[in-house]
Design a protein around this motif. Structure first.
Motif, PDB file in Angstrom:
ATOM      1  N   GLU A  64       0.821  -1.210   0.000  1.00  0.00           N
ATOM      2  CA  GLU A  64       0.000   0.000   0.000  1.00  0.00           C
ATOM      3  C   GLU A  64       0.855   1.260   0.000  1.00  0.00           C
ATOM      4  O   GLU A  64       0.467   2.281  -0.585  1.00  0.00           O
ATOM      5  CB  GLU A  64      -0.946  -0.025   1.200  1.00  0.00           C
ATOM      6  N   GLY A  80       1.893   1.896  -3.431  1.00  0.00           N
ATOM      7  CA  GLY A  80       0.775   2.375  -4.237  1.00  0.00           C
ATOM      8  C   GLY A  80       0.480   3.843  -4.011  1.00  0.00           C
ATOM      9  O   GLY A  80      -0.333   4.429  -4.747  1.00  0.00           O
ATOM     10  N   LYS A  81       1.075   4.433  -3.020  1.00  0.00           N
ATOM     11  CA  LYS A  81       0.912   5.862  -2.727  1.00  0.00           C
ATOM     12  C   LYS A  81      -0.555   6.267  -2.554  1.00  0.00           C
ATOM     13  O   LYS A  81      -0.985   7.324  -3.016  1.00  0.00           O
ATOM     14  CB  LYS A  81       1.551   6.708  -3.836  1.00  0.00           C
ATOM     15  N   GLY A  82      -1.307   5.392  -1.935  1.00  0.00           N
ATOM     16  CA  GLY A  82      -2.688   5.728  -1.607  1.00  0.00           C
ATOM     17  C   GLY A  82      -3.671   5.643  -2.758  1.00  0.00           C
ATOM     18  O   GLY A  82      -4.824   6.063  -2.612  1.00  0.00           O
ATOM     19  N   THR A  83      -3.236   5.083  -3.902  1.00  0.00           N
ATOM     20  CA  THR A  83      -4.158   5.003  -5.046  1.00  0.00           C
ATOM     21  C   THR A  83      -5.108   3.808  -4.951  1.00  0.00           C
ATOM     22  O   THR A  83      -6.063   3.723  -5.712  1.00  0.00           O
ATOM     23  CB  THR A  83      -3.372   4.890  -6.361  1.00  0.00           C
ATOM     24  N   PHE A  84      -4.820   2.889  -4.038  1.00  0.00           N
ATOM     25  CA  PHE A  84      -5.695   1.732  -3.870  1.00  0.00           C
ATOM     26  C   PHE A  84      -5.570   1.218  -2.437  1.00  0.00           C
ATOM     27  O   PHE A  84      -4.652   1.590  -1.701  1.00  0.00           O
ATOM     28  CB  PHE A  84      -5.343   0.616  -4.869  1.00  0.00           C
ATOM     29  N   GLY A  89      -9.692   0.483  -6.247  1.00  0.00           N
ATOM     30  CA  GLY A  89      -9.214   1.806  -6.605  1.00  0.00           C
ATOM     31  C   GLY A  89      -9.976   2.360  -7.777  1.00  0.00           C
ATOM     32  O   GLY A  89     -10.817   1.686  -8.382  1.00  0.00           O
ATOM     33  N   HIS A  90      -9.715   3.626  -8.144  1.00  0.00           N
ATOM     34  CA  HIS A  90     -10.386   4.264  -9.275  1.00  0.00           C
ATOM     35  C   HIS A  90      -9.805   3.766 -10.595  1.00  0.00           C
ATOM     36  O   HIS A  90      -8.637   3.383 -10.674  1.00  0.00           O
ATOM     37  CB  HIS A  90     -10.235   5.788  -9.197  1.00  0.00           C
ATOM     38  N   ASP A 135      -6.032   4.564 -12.195  1.00  0.00           N
ATOM     39  CA  ASP A 135      -4.982   4.787 -11.187  1.00  0.00           C
ATOM     40  C   ASP A 135      -3.968   3.649 -11.218  1.00  0.00           C
ATOM     41  O   ASP A 135      -4.281   2.522 -11.522  1.00  0.00           O
ATOM     42  CB  ASP A 135      -5.599   4.875  -9.790  1.00  0.00           C
TER      43      ASP A 135
END
Length: 330
Positions: free
Chosen positions: A287, A290-294, A326-327, A330
């Motif tokens: 995580e 992923g730098k907060g993208t998921f 995630g979006h 991303d």
């Protein structure tokens, strides 16, 4: 009041008993058996060919009067039982139909399901599971009978007919789902329903891609293509089998997957290769990368074990599959 079947049984027994007693009585009056039987038949059934047995004495005449009254009375009693049976059946049918109509008339904020084919049956089952009031409209008597056996409210008729929709309470309904296999019928139903209730939420089935625009122009709020959904489902089973397995573990997750698609959120899977720098790391390390993208929502170990909401300290091994949320893009 006696039941019709009991009346028929009692009347028949009494009638047969009257015939036996009458034949025996005339035989005792020195009348041959065949002649006595003939006498009873023409007396009881009112044929009136004359007296073939001697009835000159007061006793014989009183006996004949008894035979006439008992024979006519028992016959009338038996016929009355048949009439009662037919009348009660028709009255019961009328009362039952009135009860069903009254039940639908009392519905408020319900759903109308137009068509009780395969899709309509699944839809009705889900509505019943969630205790949502609904009415099924279909022309097929057999389908409606099976729906009634499940306790569903039904309305027989063509859903393209305004009167049928009004009988189903469209003016008080909040939603209408038209799921007929005929696109033209679904367009017409949508158009008619929108005119009868402008505030109605309409969900329509469209088999052909070109039908979607027509249904939306006719007033549908949502258009569902079973073929498209089935194709996407099969493609996801091939390309994202682990994600589908995770989402298929309960009905709530199936609904979650549909809602996520509406808000541009995707559930995807990441397989950890043998030479990945993530091998030996933890869920927290993934995580962070992923730098907060998921976010990680599940982990499928290489031995097939599924871990839902894995702890951040769970280690990652080769051939593990991580289910992330995630979006798109991303």
């Amino acid at each position: 009041m006696q039941s019709p079947l009991r009346r028929i049984l009692v009347g028949t027994v009494f009638f047969v008993g009257t015939l036996i007693i009458a034949v025996t009585g005339y035989a005792l009056l020195d009348c041959p058996f065949i002649t006595a039987t003939y006498m009873v038949i023409i007396t009881v059934f009112g044929v009136g060919y004359g007296e073939v047995c001697p009835v000159e004495t007061p006793t014989a005449r009183m006996f004949t009067v008894f035979v006439i009254i008992a024979g006519y009375g028992s016959a009338a009693y038996t016929v009355g039982g048949f009439i009662q049976m037919v009348a009660e059946g028709e009255i019961k049918q009328v009362l039952e139909q009135r009860r069903k109509t009254k039940d639908i008339e009392n519905l408020q904020q319900h759903t109308i399901v137009c068509g009780y084919g395969r899709i309509g049956q699944v839809l009705a089952h889900k509505l019943a599971e969630t205790q949502q009031p609904f009415v099924v409209i279909d022309q097929d008597v057999g389908r409606l009978t099976s729906a009634e056996e499940l306790g569903y409210r039904v309305c027989q008729g063509n859903a393209t007919d305004e009167q049928v929709l009004e009988a189903a309470g469209i003016g008080r309904a909040t939603c209408l789902a038209t799921v007929l296999p005929d696109d033209a019928a679904n367009v017409f139903i949508t158009l008619t329903a929108r005119g009868l209730n402008p505030k109605l939420t309409i969900v329509a089935r469209g088999e052909l891609p070109s039908t979607e625009k027509k249904l939306l122009l006719a007033g549908a709020n949502h258009v569902v293509s079973p073929a498209s959904i089935s194709g996407m489902r099969m493609a996801n089973l091939i390309t994202h089998p682990n994600t589908i397995q995770f989402l298929d573990q309960g009905d709530d997750r199936n609904r979650l997957n549909e809602l996520l698609a509406q808000i541009d959120v995707q559930v995807d899977e990441l397989k950890i290769p043998l030479n990945s720098p993530l091998v030996g790391g933890t869920i927290a390390d993934l995580e962070v990368r992923g730098k907060g993208t998921f976010i990680v929502v599940a982990l499928r170990k290489r031995d097939g074990e599924f871990i839902i909401h894995p702890d951040h300290s769970v280690p990652l091994a080769p051939d593990d599959t991580v289910i992330v949320l995630g979006h798109h893009g991303d």
